[in-house]
Scaffold this motif. Structure first.
Motif, PDB file in Angstrom:
ATOM      1  N   LYS A  16     -44.020  35.734  -1.820  1.00 31.35           N
ATOM      2  CA  LYS A  16     -43.997  34.333  -1.385  1.00 31.35           C
ATOM      3  C   LYS A  16     -44.493  33.406  -2.482  1.00 31.35           C
ATOM      4  O   LYS A  16     -43.940  32.321  -2.679  1.00 31.35           O
ATOM      5  CB  LYS A  16     -44.848  34.159  -0.120  1.00 31.35           C
ATOM      6  CG  LYS A  16     -44.219  34.750   1.107  1.00 31.35           C
ATOM      7  CD  LYS A  16     -45.143  34.642   2.306  1.00 31.35           C
ATOM      8  CE  LYS A  16     -44.539  35.319   3.517  1.00 31.35           C
ATOM      9  NZ  LYS A  16     -45.456  35.298   4.674  1.00 31.35           N
ATOM     10  N   ASP A  50     -46.157  40.982   0.179  1.00 31.22           N
ATOM     11  CA  ASP A  50     -45.648  39.760   0.809  1.00 31.22           C
ATOM     12  C   ASP A  50     -46.249  38.518   0.157  1.00 31.22           C
ATOM     13  O   ASP A  50     -45.546  37.545  -0.113  1.00 31.22           O
ATOM     14  CB  ASP A  50     -45.951  39.741   2.310  1.00 31.22           C
ATOM     15  CG  ASP A  50     -45.124  40.735   3.101  1.00 31.22           C
ATOM     16  OD1 ASP A  50     -44.134  41.260   2.555  1.00 31.22           O
ATOM     17  OD2 ASP A  50     -45.479  40.977   4.273  1.00 31.22           O
ATOM     18  N   TYR A  52     -42.252  30.471  -4.147  1.00 30.23           N
ATOM     19  CA  TYR A  52     -42.742  29.092  -4.191  1.00 30.23           C
ATOM     20  C   TYR A  52     -42.711  28.555  -5.617  1.00 30.23           C
ATOM     21  O   TYR A  52     -42.266  27.437  -5.865  1.00 30.23           O
ATOM     22  CB  TYR A  52     -44.158  29.004  -3.633  1.00 30.23           C
ATOM     23  CG  TYR A  52     -44.765  27.636  -3.817  1.00 30.23           C
ATOM     24  CD1 TYR A  52     -44.456  26.596  -2.946  1.00 30.23           C
ATOM     25  CD2 TYR A  52     -45.609  27.375  -4.894  1.00 30.23           C
ATOM     26  CE1 TYR A  52     -44.989  25.325  -3.135  1.00 30.23           C
ATOM     27  CE2 TYR A  52     -46.141  26.110  -5.082  1.00 30.23           C
ATOM     28  CZ  TYR A  52     -45.820  25.093  -4.196  1.00 30.23           C
ATOM     29  OH  TYR A  52     -46.337  23.843  -4.400  1.00 30.23           O
TER      30      TYR A  52
END
Length: 79
Positions: free
Chosen positions: A43, A39, A47
């Motif tokens: 992420k 995760d 980003y």
């Protein structure tokens, strides 16, 4: 997917709590950490891609100032 073993040094209290969370979620501590790291990296990649897209958009964005700002901070805020 290829796996590699790692050795971690964790505070005993954090490790105990993490083991309880893993049990509550029906997985192992290794599975819990794997999910967390997957995760985190997903992420971070999302980003990074969003940042690159937005920086590229800023390169072509024309606000009509030709890169020159008129006025000062007080003028902009009506002081």
């Amino acid at each position: 997917m290829e796996y590699q073993n790692v050795t971690l040094s964790l505070p005993k209290d954090a490790l105990r709590k993490a083991k309880h969370i893993a049990i509550e979620r029906g997985t192992s501590l290794s599975g819990l950490l794997t999910q967390f790291l997957e995760d985190l990296t997903r992420k971070d990649e999302a980003y990074r891609q969003a940042r690159e897209r937005h920086l590229a958009m800023m390169d072509v964005l024309d606000l009509g100032t030709a890169g020159n700002l008129s006025g000062n901070r007080s003028d902009l805020h009506g002081r």
